[in-house]
Design a protein around this motif. Structure first.
Motif, PDB file in Angstrom:
ATOM      1  N   LEU A 145      -8.262   1.989  -3.761  1.00  0.00           N
ATOM      2  CA  LEU A 145      -7.917   0.829  -4.619  1.00  0.00           C
ATOM      3  C   LEU A 145      -6.555   0.555  -4.366  1.00  0.00           C
ATOM      4  O   LEU A 145      -5.582   1.456  -4.678  1.00  0.00           O
ATOM      5  N   ASN A 174      -1.811  -7.967  -4.258  1.00  0.00           N
ATOM      6  CA  ASN A 174      -1.415  -9.114  -4.657  1.00  0.00           C
ATOM      7  C   ASN A 174      -0.279  -9.683  -3.766  1.00  0.00           C
ATOM      8  O   ASN A 174      -0.081 -11.268  -3.626  1.00  0.00           O
ATOM      9  N   SER A 175       0.901  -9.142  -3.727  1.00  0.00           N
ATOM     10  CA  SER A 175       1.967  -9.284  -3.031  1.00  0.00           C
ATOM     11  C   SER A 175       1.624  -9.489  -1.821  1.00  0.00           C
ATOM     12  O   SER A 175       2.367 -10.780  -1.264  1.00  0.00           O
ATOM     13  N   HIS A 235     -12.260  -3.819  -3.134  1.00  0.00           N
ATOM     14  CA  HIS A 235     -11.240  -2.262  -2.919  1.00  0.00           C
ATOM     15  C   HIS A 235     -11.267  -2.538  -1.241  1.00  0.00           C
ATOM     16  O   HIS A 235     -11.719  -3.326  -0.742  1.00  0.00           O
ATOM     17  N   ASP A 276       1.707   3.064  -0.379  1.00  0.00           N
ATOM     18  CA  ASP A 276       0.807   3.213  -1.549  1.00  0.00           C
ATOM     19  C   ASP A 276      -0.536   3.940  -1.143  1.00  0.00           C
ATOM     20  O   ASP A 276      -0.833   4.999  -1.817  1.00  0.00           O
ATOM     21  N   ASN A 331      -3.397  -2.627  -4.677  1.00  0.00           N
ATOM     22  CA  ASN A 331      -2.843  -3.976  -5.089  1.00  0.00           C
ATOM     23  C   ASN A 331      -2.138  -4.812  -3.865  1.00  0.00           C
ATOM     24  O   ASN A 331      -1.537  -4.525  -3.597  1.00  0.00           O
TER      25      ASN A 331
END
Lengths: 134, 134
Positions: free
Chosen positions: B100, B104-105, B85, A109, B102
């Motif tokens: 930024l 979460n995982s 972030h 990402d 993610n």
DNA sequence: TCCTAAAGGATAATTTTTATCTATTGATAA
DNA sequence: TTATCAATAGATAAAAATTATCCTTTAGGA
């Protein structure tokens, strides 16, 4: 009690008694700050100089025998170099644990979102450990 | 040039000229170390004390007006508090960027693998930025 | 066993950060 | 507006953290 003589030499570090003791202290304790390491070393070498601790920590870092772990709201701790991993920090008791997490998807990402060529990651997850939650 | 008067007050910080200048310096430069911030502040307040920088940085941290970013092999930098972030660090030029991602995982994985209640994450991705790769 | 570069200990010096003290000032209320 | 007062700024000392210096000792190869 592990014998770090050869591992030290592989990192171009003479295997002095003080260095072997540092290696063993890090092995048994996992993560240590300068001052706690100094405290432990004093038990074994009553006249060891704090400068010796600093000189060795810096040399061991340069030769990648150990790694520094920078923690939020706390002093850095040091650990023996292992396979890359992340860290868990308990904000209550200050304890630090290793945790193996697959960050590949995150790195992908980041590659897409940025123009960086990413070489390594430093991840600290802060929270409360099981013991402190009770 | 933003006006941080009210934002400072919301964080229980008096809006002194020095603090407004710190806020603006962080706003325009993004991430700054103590010494570079001091250098910039000296231009505006030729007799500002380094102690004033430290006192304000510490107070601003306590009141969550700013955040500290600990970087591998570099001094800490400070930034205005934003939404959570991660950071990109260029090992060549030392530049720091926000990114930024993610996580979460990752946090879920960590929850499963550990007994921690995770509250926050500190992630620094180190590498080489586009400019330095050329 | 000898030799030498490297390391250890003692300590000074430097760097970084915090504490102290006094004069000044921002923010509140009259 | 002005008066008031706690909070802040600046100057400086003090403390804490880190590095440098110097000399003696030692690890490890010849």
């Amino acid at each position: 009690m592990n014998d770090y003589t050869n591992i030290l030499r592989e990192h171009n570090l003479k295997a002095t008694p003080q260095r072997l003791a540092i290696a063993n202290a890090l092995c048994t304790n996992g993560h240590m700050s300068i001052e706690t390491l100094y405290g432990i070393m004093l038990k074994k070498f009553s006249s060891i100089s704090l400068a010796t601790i600093y000189k060795n920590i810096n040399l061991m870092l340069e030769n990648t025998f150990i790694q520094e772990v920078k923690l939020p709201n706390a002093k850095s701790v040091y650990e023996l170099t292992k396979t890359p991993h992340s860290h868990l920090l308990c904000e209550a008791c200050g304890n630090v644990e290793d945790i193996l997490l697959n960050l590949n998807s995150i790195i992908e990402d980041a590659l897409k979102a940025s123009e960086f060529q990413i070489e390594k990651t430093d991840l600290v997850l802060s929270g409360v450990c099981k013991k402190c939650r009770k």
